[in-house]
Design a protein around this motif. Structure first.
Motif, PDB file in Angstrom:
ATOM      1  N   TYR A 114      -4.614   8.580   4.149  1.00 50.28           N
ATOM      2  CA  TYR A 114      -5.483   7.632   4.852  1.00 50.28           C
ATOM      3  C   TYR A 114      -4.873   6.239   4.830  1.00 50.28           C
ATOM      4  O   TYR A 114      -4.810   5.561   5.861  1.00 50.28           O
ATOM      5  CB  TYR A 114      -6.865   7.605   4.189  1.00 50.28           C
ATOM      6  CG  TYR A 114      -7.836   6.655   4.856  1.00 50.28           C
ATOM      7  CD1 TYR A 114      -8.739   7.109   5.804  1.00 50.28           C
ATOM      8  CD2 TYR A 114      -7.843   5.299   4.533  1.00 50.28           C
ATOM      9  CE1 TYR A 114      -9.632   6.242   6.424  1.00 50.28           C
ATOM     10  CE2 TYR A 114      -8.720   4.418   5.151  1.00 50.28           C
ATOM     11  CZ  TYR A 114      -9.614   4.895   6.088  1.00 50.28           C
ATOM     12  OH  TYR A 114     -10.494   4.021   6.704  1.00 50.28           O
ATOM     13  N   HIS A 115      -4.422   5.817   3.654  1.00 51.74           N
ATOM     14  CA  HIS A 115      -3.950   4.442   3.505  1.00 51.74           C
ATOM     15  C   HIS A 115      -2.718   4.176   4.364  1.00 51.74           C
ATOM     16  O   HIS A 115      -2.613   3.128   5.011  1.00 51.74           O
ATOM     17  CB  HIS A 115      -3.663   4.133   2.027  1.00 51.74           C
ATOM     18  CG  HIS A 115      -4.024   2.735   1.649  1.00 51.74           C
ATOM     19  ND1 HIS A 115      -4.078   2.289   0.347  1.00 51.74           N
ATOM     20  CD2 HIS A 115      -4.367   1.662   2.411  1.00 51.74           C
ATOM     21  CE1 HIS A 115      -4.431   1.020   0.333  1.00 51.74           C
ATOM     22  NE2 HIS A 115      -4.616   0.611   1.574  1.00 51.74           N
ATOM     23  N   ASP A 168      -7.488  -2.655   1.692  1.00 53.62           N
ATOM     24  CA  ASP A 168      -7.861  -1.464   2.447  1.00 53.62           C
ATOM     25  C   ASP A 168      -7.120  -1.363   3.782  1.00 53.62           C
ATOM     26  O   ASP A 168      -6.706  -0.280   4.189  1.00 53.62           O
ATOM     27  CB  ASP A 168      -9.369  -1.457   2.714  1.00 53.62           C
ATOM     28  CG  ASP A 168     -10.182  -1.229   1.449  1.00 53.62           C
ATOM     29  OD1 ASP A 168      -9.783  -0.369   0.644  1.00 53.62           O
ATOM     30  OD2 ASP A 168     -11.201  -1.921   1.265  1.00 53.62           O
ATOM     31  N   TYR A 205      -9.294   5.083  -4.664  1.00 56.35           N
ATOM     32  CA  TYR A 205      -8.150   5.472  -5.503  1.00 56.35           C
ATOM     33  C   TYR A 205      -8.306   4.952  -6.935  1.00 56.35           C
ATOM     34  O   TYR A 205      -7.932   5.630  -7.899  1.00 56.35           O
ATOM     35  CB  TYR A 205      -6.844   4.931  -4.900  1.00 56.35           C
ATOM     36  CG  TYR A 205      -5.762   5.988  -4.765  1.00 56.35           C
ATOM     37  CD1 TYR A 205      -5.657   7.042  -5.680  1.00 56.35           C
ATOM     38  CD2 TYR A 205      -4.844   5.939  -3.726  1.00 56.35           C
ATOM     39  CE1 TYR A 205      -4.675   8.015  -5.546  1.00 56.35           C
ATOM     40  CE2 TYR A 205      -3.862   6.907  -3.588  1.00 56.35           C
ATOM     41  CZ  TYR A 205      -3.777   7.936  -4.488  1.00 56.35           C
ATOM     42  OH  TYR A 205      -2.808   8.898  -4.365  1.00 56.35           O
ATOM     43  N   ALA A 234       0.835  -1.205   0.000  1.00 62.30           N
ATOM     44  CA  ALA A 234       0.000   0.000   0.000  1.00 62.30           C
ATOM     45  C   ALA A 234       0.869   1.254   0.000  1.00 62.30           C
ATOM     46  O   ALA A 234       0.556   2.236  -0.679  1.00 62.30           O
ATOM     47  CB  ALA A 234      -0.924  -0.006   1.216  1.00 62.30           C
ATOM     48  N   THR A 243      -3.941   8.750  -0.122  1.00 60.07           N
ATOM     49  CA  THR A 243      -2.583   8.338   0.230  1.00 60.07           C
ATOM     50  C   THR A 243      -2.361   8.444   1.734  1.00 60.07           C
ATOM     51  O   THR A 243      -1.841   7.519   2.369  1.00 60.07           O
ATOM     52  CB  THR A 243      -1.549   9.203  -0.519  1.00 60.07           C
ATOM     53  OG1 THR A 243      -1.603   8.894  -1.915  1.00 60.07           O
ATOM     54  CG2 THR A 243      -0.137   8.922  -0.028  1.00 60.07           C
ATOM     55  N   SER A 286       0.607   3.743  -3.055  1.00 61.17           N
ATOM     56  CA  SER A 286      -0.038   5.018  -2.722  1.00 61.17           C
ATOM     57  C   SER A 286       0.843   6.206  -3.092  1.00 61.17           C
ATOM     58  O   SER A 286       0.352   7.214  -3.595  1.00 61.17           O
ATOM     59  CB  SER A 286      -0.428   5.068  -1.236  1.00 61.17           C
ATOM     60  OG  SER A 286       0.709   5.059  -0.404  1.00 61.17           O
ATOM     61  N   TYR A 332      -3.578  -0.512  -8.641  1.00 57.84           N
ATOM     62  CA  TYR A 332      -4.031  -0.255  -7.272  1.00 57.84           C
ATOM     63  C   TYR A 332      -5.163  -1.199  -6.891  1.00 57.84           C
ATOM     64  O   TYR A 332      -5.194  -1.735  -5.772  1.00 57.84           O
ATOM     65  CB  TYR A 332      -4.494   1.202  -7.136  1.00 57.84           C
ATOM     66  CG  TYR A 332      -4.207   1.787  -5.780  1.00 57.84           C
ATOM     67  CD1 TYR A 332      -3.031   2.483  -5.542  1.00 57.84           C
ATOM     68  CD2 TYR A 332      -5.102   1.635  -4.726  1.00 57.84           C
ATOM     69  CE1 TYR A 332      -2.746   3.022  -4.296  1.00 57.84           C
ATOM     70  CE2 TYR A 332      -4.828   2.168  -3.481  1.00 57.84           C
ATOM     71  CZ  TYR A 332      -3.641   2.858  -3.266  1.00 57.84           C
ATOM     72  OH  TYR A 332      -3.364   3.372  -2.031  1.00 57.84           O
ATOM     73  N   THR A 355      -3.547  -3.915  -3.889  1.00 59.65           N
ATOM     74  CA  THR A 355      -3.621  -3.369  -2.533  1.00 59.65           C
ATOM     75  C   THR A 355      -4.850  -3.900  -1.798  1.00 59.65           C
ATOM     76  O   THR A 355      -5.788  -4.418  -2.408  1.00 59.65           O
ATOM     77  CB  THR A 355      -3.688  -1.826  -2.529  1.00 59.65           C
ATOM     78  OG1 THR A 355      -4.933  -1.398  -3.092  1.00 59.65           O
ATOM     79  CG2 THR A 355      -2.528  -1.214  -3.273  1.00 59.65           C
ATOM     80  N   PRO A 386      -9.795   2.907   0.865  1.00 61.96           N
ATOM     81  CA  PRO A 386      -8.885   3.569  -0.067  1.00 61.96           C
ATOM     82  C   PRO A 386      -8.702   2.856  -1.402  1.00 61.96           C
ATOM     83  O   PRO A 386      -8.452   3.500  -2.417  1.00 61.96           O
ATOM     84  CB  PRO A 386      -7.562   3.603   0.715  1.00 61.96           C
ATOM     85  CG  PRO A 386      -7.666   2.471   1.680  1.00 61.96           C
ATOM     86  CD  PRO A 386      -9.115   2.393   2.071  1.00 61.96           C
ATOM     87  N   ARG A 387      -8.850   1.547  -1.418  1.00 61.76           N
ATOM     88  CA  ARG A 387      -8.574   0.788  -2.649  1.00 61.76           C
ATOM     89  C   ARG A 387      -9.527   1.172  -3.780  1.00 61.76           C
ATOM     90  O   ARG A 387      -9.091   1.535  -4.882  1.00 61.76           O
ATOM     91  CB  ARG A 387      -8.674  -0.713  -2.347  1.00 61.76           C
ATOM     92  CG  ARG A 387      -8.543  -1.640  -3.540  1.00 61.76           C
ATOM     93  CD  ARG A 387      -8.461  -3.076  -3.062  1.00 61.76           C
ATOM     94  NE  ARG A 387      -8.679  -4.029  -4.126  1.00 61.76           N
ATOM     95  CZ  ARG A 387      -9.847  -4.623  -4.364  1.00 61.76           C
ATOM     96  NH1 ARG A 387     -10.894  -4.349  -3.590  1.00 61.76           N
ATOM     97  NH2 ARG A 387      -9.979  -5.484  -5.356  1.00 61.76           N
TER      98      ARG A 387
END
Length: 453
Positions: free
Chosen positions: A132-133, A207, A90, A23, A130, A27, A201, A205, A86-87
């Motif tokens: 957040y992840h 979450d 993004y 990640a 970015t 990210s 992504y 990746t 986030p996955r």
């Protein structure tokens, strides 16, 4: 297993298998490409200005448009990432955001160019995802460093684009395209790269260290989402610390966005440099992101280990004050080598301030990291919009506008005095920090189930 054991307690840059590090790498790369697309047109503005016969006021409006929509986008993305993770967020942002980047070449007037520049600005919300992840993937002892490094390497796209886009432009000219077509085709390149990154992504990746939102324990997750969804945004709006950080980030990231927009044309106009040379020098400002923002996060973590949360805040205030002083110095330089040297010093403090800001953000409210990241991130764009109006004014030269901006930054540093944590907050942060340090010492950074085979 306690919650800290699910997060990485160190940053191993050669690790491409664990979920946190995967990640981390994707990210910062995604943010890099979004930044590249976001400011890809900036070093080519001298050509666009001539073709479309733009006035200084119109160029100012374009600069404002490029960062204005990002205010709303960051607030929305901060809300969204708390809900869908986030996955997926993004993936959509990269692929949909690539469309106006590639289509800006269809512009044939000031109005159409302004609209496309406004639309492109939405991809600046990538920063929120970015941050957040990395915030949910890394433990308290390294979260500031992880946030700062991922964002810094992403911001590097703003420097690289200043250097690379004129080369793409020159490449298209060398193979036979006229200048008015070359800048249009050059903008397709970052758009294509963004689409490819969006696919990667989604595929590579998760979450959280435990997995994706949809795959986690539905009961506990729904309870968490319900609580976050019903009150997190209102709670964040009422917290004065959030708004202090909003102003602080406007005074550092907002300034960086402004310099990214005007640096090439500033050196082109005031030092009579050609487009390629002006772009290379302007790119040095963004290249400091290789390490400068990481230093801000690293020093924030070190200050947190030694002095607690108040140490993180104190460091932030000092860096912001130094940024303002350095910007005033830069504005007074008429000799090119000194202008470059002071710009680099100024850039160091700008980006360290950004890193230090997001070494504080994860500790404000852990139940609303996405929302708060979005609000604070939006502050950066509000700062850029306000600075854009300053550079738009015909009554101020660019050096005069830079000096005023530097004074404003120095004054804003005093708002860090509003960022205070209770004794209970300090106690909780200390317990979590000690637990993560012990975990790192014991070699329990990642459990086998969090490593992708």
């Amino acid at each position: 297993m306690n919650i800290l054991s699910k997060k990485a307690t160190s940053i191993n840059l050669l690790d491409f298998k664990s979920r946190p590090m995967r990640a981390f790498h994707l990210s910062w790369l995604a943010f890099f490409l979004c930044f590249f697309g976001w400011f890809g047109i900036a070093p080519l503005m001298a050509v666009v200005r001539e073709e479309l016969a733009l006035t200084k006021s119109q160029v100012g409006n374009i600069i404002i448009a490029s960062v204005a929509i990002t205010v709303i986008a960051r607030l929305f993305i901060g809300w969204l990432v708390d809900r869908i993770g986030p996955r997926i967020t993004y993936t959509y942002l990269l692929i949909l955001g690539a469309i106006p980047v590639m289509l800006i070449g269809l512009s044939n007037s000031y109005e159409s160019f302004l609209i496309f520049r406004l639309a492109i600005g939405a991809i600046g919300a990538s920063f929120v995802v970015t941050q957040y992840h990395t915030s949910v993937m890394f433990a308290p002892n390294v979260v500031g460093t992880a946030n700062a490094t991922s964002a810094g390497w992403g911001n590097l796209g703003g420097g690289v684009t200043q250097m690379v886009m004129p080369l793409f432009f020159a490449m298209f000219v060398s193979i036979g395209f006229i200048e008015t077509a070359a800048w249009r085709y050059a903008m397709v390149i970052p758009g294509v790269l963004m689409v490819l990154c969006g696919i990667a992504y989604y595929k590579w990746t998760t979450d959280f260290p435990e997995g994706n939102k949809a795959d986690l324990d539905a009961k506990s997750l729904k309870s968490k989402q319900k609580k976050n969804g019903s009150g997190a945004f209102k709670e964040a709006l009422k917290d004065r610390r959030v708004w202090a950080l909003f102003l602080v980030y406007g005074a550092c990231f907002g300034v960086e966005l402004t310099i990214n927009n005007i640096a090439a044309i500033y050196y082109h106009d005031y030092f009579k440099l050609d487009l390629k040379t002006a772009g290379l020098i302007a790119g040095l400002f963004g290249l400091m992101n290789i390490f400068a923002r990481s230093l801000g996060g690293l020093f924030g973590d070190k200050a947190g280990i030694k002095w607690g949360l108040k140490g993180r805040v104190g460091l932030l205030g000092g860096l912001l004050l130094l940024e303002g002083i350095a910007l005033v110095l830069f504005s007074q330089m008429a000799f090119l080598p000194l202008a470059i040297a002071t710009m680099i010093l100024f850039s160091l403090f700008v980006q360290m301030s950004e890193g230090a800001t997001y070494s504080v953000v994860p500790f404000i409210n852990k139940k609303a990291i996405g929302t708060i990241s979005g609000i604070v991130g939006a502050g950066g764009n509000v700062g850029a919009v306000m600075a854009g109006f300053l550079f738009k004014m015909e009554s101020f030269s660019y050096p005069e506008a830079l000096a005023i901006l530097g004074i404003a930054v120095a004054v804003t540093s005093t708002t860090t005095l509003l960022i205070r944590f209770s004794a209970e907050d300090e106690k909780i942060a200390k317990v979590e920090l000690e637990a993560s340090l012990e975990e790192k010492k014991a070699g329990l950074q990642l459990q086998p189930e969090y490593i992708e085979k």
